[in-house]
Motif scaffolding. Structure first.
Motif, PDB file in Angstrom:
ATOM      1  N   VAL A  47       0.871  -1.185   0.000  1.00  0.00           N
ATOM      2  CA  VAL A  47       0.000   0.000   0.000  1.00  0.00           C
ATOM      3  C   VAL A  47       0.901   1.226   0.000  1.00  0.00           C
ATOM      4  O   VAL A  47       1.921   1.255   0.708  1.00  0.00           O
ATOM      5  N   LEU A 228      -4.092   5.743   3.910  1.00  0.00           N
ATOM      6  CA  LEU A 228      -3.655   4.573   3.143  1.00  0.00           C
ATOM      7  C   LEU A 228      -4.809   3.952   2.365  1.00  0.00           C
ATOM      8  O   LEU A 228      -4.612   3.396   1.286  1.00  0.00           O
ATOM      9  N   LEU A 229      -6.017   4.023   2.945  1.00  0.00           N
ATOM     10  CA  LEU A 229      -7.172   3.356   2.331  1.00  0.00           C
ATOM     11  C   LEU A 229      -8.127   4.354   1.678  1.00  0.00           C
ATOM     12  O   LEU A 229      -9.315   4.079   1.525  1.00  0.00           O
ATOM     13  N   SER A 230      -7.585   5.497   1.281  1.00  0.00           N
ATOM     14  CA  SER A 230      -8.396   6.541   0.649  1.00  0.00           C
ATOM     15  C   SER A 230      -9.177   5.961  -0.547  1.00  0.00           C
ATOM     16  O   SER A 230      -8.590   5.437  -1.495  1.00  0.00           O
ATOM     17  N   CYS A 234      -6.561   4.846  -3.409  1.00  0.00           N
ATOM     18  CA  CYS A 234      -5.629   3.840  -2.869  1.00  0.00           C
ATOM     19  C   CYS A 234      -5.247   2.726  -3.838  1.00  0.00           C
ATOM     20  O   CYS A 234      -4.118   2.257  -3.839  1.00  0.00           O
ATOM     21  N   GLY A 265     -11.540   1.260  -2.359  1.00  0.00           N
ATOM     22  CA  GLY A 265     -11.049   2.069  -3.478  1.00  0.00           C
ATOM     23  C   GLY A 265     -11.739   1.756  -4.784  1.00  0.00           C
ATOM     24  O   GLY A 265     -12.389   0.736  -4.945  1.00  0.00           O
TER      25      GLY A 265
END
Length: 488
Positions: A47, A228-230, A234, A265
């Motif tokens: 990631v 990180l998990l946008s 991402c 994502g």
């Protein structure tokens, strides 16, 4: 009778490892197929970290540990660990930050190391029939780790503080090296705030925040995860590297599809910058915060010294010949071994050379001397100059064979797969690797002379020594100029 390896026995060709790259579900998927991996699948899921602000970068080692050690989803830490033990051959989380080749530049040329790749990597392995569980657990720790675990986090930070204090005393050479590198490139500075002497200060500050202002620290940890998990971006920064034999890779495909589909994502979301072309987002701030180039002595309770001196021996834009690595290795096994270890009584004397940054550093390990060792480093160029005149063909061949031996270590299938992937991610070409090997194999005595000249002309050299107060004060009294700093 003894048989000796000759230069003609060495393989002149580089070894390449299989890699098959595809974009799947908006992510990069790499497959590395080998003849047999005994039914085991090796997975590395990455990631991108580049949208994390630089001030939170020193939090990343703690964040990585929290993912693994506080429990996740319905499992507490013990139950999570048990699940991993039942279904997998192990899962771990690590950070991967490295300068990469800059597109359009000759790969032999020294750069300012401002193009970088920064990833958080979850590694795991399992038998082919257990990859569904493996991927579920990898996804679980990434998305649902229990970040709100104040007692655990305090315990981790106290442990890390004690560990760093002990390591600085016991493995001071690696901290001296990181400190020196942090003065010359932004990438070196970034490494140092995540694992060097500066990181100890960061850990102390984080511990204070964990004890006295937990909501703020928790918010920072949560912010790292949400970045990180946008959802919008991402997937473009994610990768999955899979190593296995043909049967394994075919068998795991349904679980790979299920895993990739289940991740957050959008498949056609925003794109990250081109990390092999554009300056990394952390670099500008890092350059503003980098320590100045100065000689430092770090005071710790120890009976021995760790003596480092280094600087850049190649300027940005200069071409590095592969022969330089032969010379650096020869210094490590010859001059420095003889003078720092055998004559000086240290447990170790060695040097490091960065092809990409042009940085060269001398180091000693558990050294009874301090000032004398710095004098040995300063006399190195003259010794190397003499060696270039006296060197016979046999000694030269021995040096080349040793350097090739270092390059050709035996790797497992898992390591070969990862090597292929990192070569692709860093943009290093097979042509450059072959050129480097050719240059190593055609090293000449004149290359030792050229290296000696570069050592003499080292740009802005600086010192980092970890030692006792008494030894450092004595060295200063003898005329070694250092700024002394307490590490406590």
């Amino acid at each position: 009778p003894c048989s000796f390896l000759a230069l003609s026995d060495l393989n002149r060709e580089i070894t390449e490892y299989p890699i098959d790259l595809k974009k799947e579900h908006g992510m990069t998927v790499a497959r590395h197929e080998f003849t047999s991996t005994s039914g085991i699948a090796y997975a590395k899921f990455g990631v991108d970290l580049s949208d994390i602000p630089l001030e939170d970068v020193p939090l990343l080692p703690l964040f990585s540990r929290v993912l693994m050690e506080t429990g996740a989803g319905e499992y507490d830490s013990v139950a999570l660990s048990r699940q991993m033990g039942i279904h997998t051959g192990g899962i771990s989380v690590s950070l991967y930050t490295t300068p990469v080749m800059t597109e359009g530049l000759d790969q032999s040329v020294v750069t300012d190391c401002e193009t970088m790749v920064t990833k958080l990597i979850i590694k795991g392995k399992s038998t082919a029939d257990k990859t569904t569980e493996l991927f579920k657990l990898m996804k679980l720790v990434l998305e649902e780790a229990k970040l709100d675990s104040q007692p655990k986090v305090i315990e981790m930070l106290k442990e890390k503080k004690a560990q760093l204090e002990s390591q600085i005393q016991g493995s001071g050479h690696s901290f001296a090296l990181q400190r020196m590198r942090s003065r010359y490139t932004a990438a070196g500075y970034i490494d140092e705030i995540m694992g060097g002497i500066s990181y100890l200060d960061e850990v102390k500050a984080l511990l204070e925040q964990a004890e006295n202002d937990w909501p703020t620290l928790l918010k920072r940890l949560q912010s790292i995860r949400s970045t990180l998990l946008s959802a919008s971006k991402c997937r473009d920064g994610m990768f999955l590297s899979l190593t296995g034999d043909k049967a394994v890779l075919e068998k795991v495909q349904p679980s790979v599809d299920a895993f990739l589909t289940s991740l957050p994502g959008k498949e056609d979301g925003e794109k990250f910058q081109n990390f092999n072309k554009d300056i990394h987002p952390w670099v500008a701030q890092a350059k503003a915060k980098m320590p100045v180039v100065e000689d430092e002595g770090f005071i710790v309770p120890t009976q021995v010294s760790y003596v480092g001196k280094g600087g850049r021996i190649y300027k940005e834009g200069e071409k590095v010949n592969g022969a330089a690595s032969v010379v650096a290795r020869h210094l490590r096994t010859g001059y420095l071994w003889d003078h720092v270890r055998v004559m000086g009584g240290a447990y170790g004397g060695f040097c490091v050379f960065g092809q990409g940054s042009g940085f060269f550093g001398f180091l000693s390990y558990r050294d009874p001397n301090l000032g004398k060792t710095l004098d040995v480093y300063d006399a190195c160029a003259d010794s190397l100059e003499q060696l270039s005149k006296d060197m016979d063909q046999e000694a030269l061949e021995t040096a080349i064979i040793g350097a090739i031996g270092d390059m050709d270590g035996a790797l497992s299938a898992d390591q070969k797969g990862w090597t292929a992937f990192t070569r692709w991610m860093t943009g290093e070409t097979a042509e450059h690797r072959q050129q480097f090997r050719d240059e190593v194999l055609s090293t000449k005595p004149s290359d030792f002379h050229d290296f000696a000249e570069r050592l003499r002309a080292m740009k802005d050299p600086s010192v980092a020594v970890i030692s006792s107060k008494g030894a450092l004060e004595e060295a200063v009294a003898e005329g070694k100029k250092m700024i002394l700093k307490e590490v406590n």
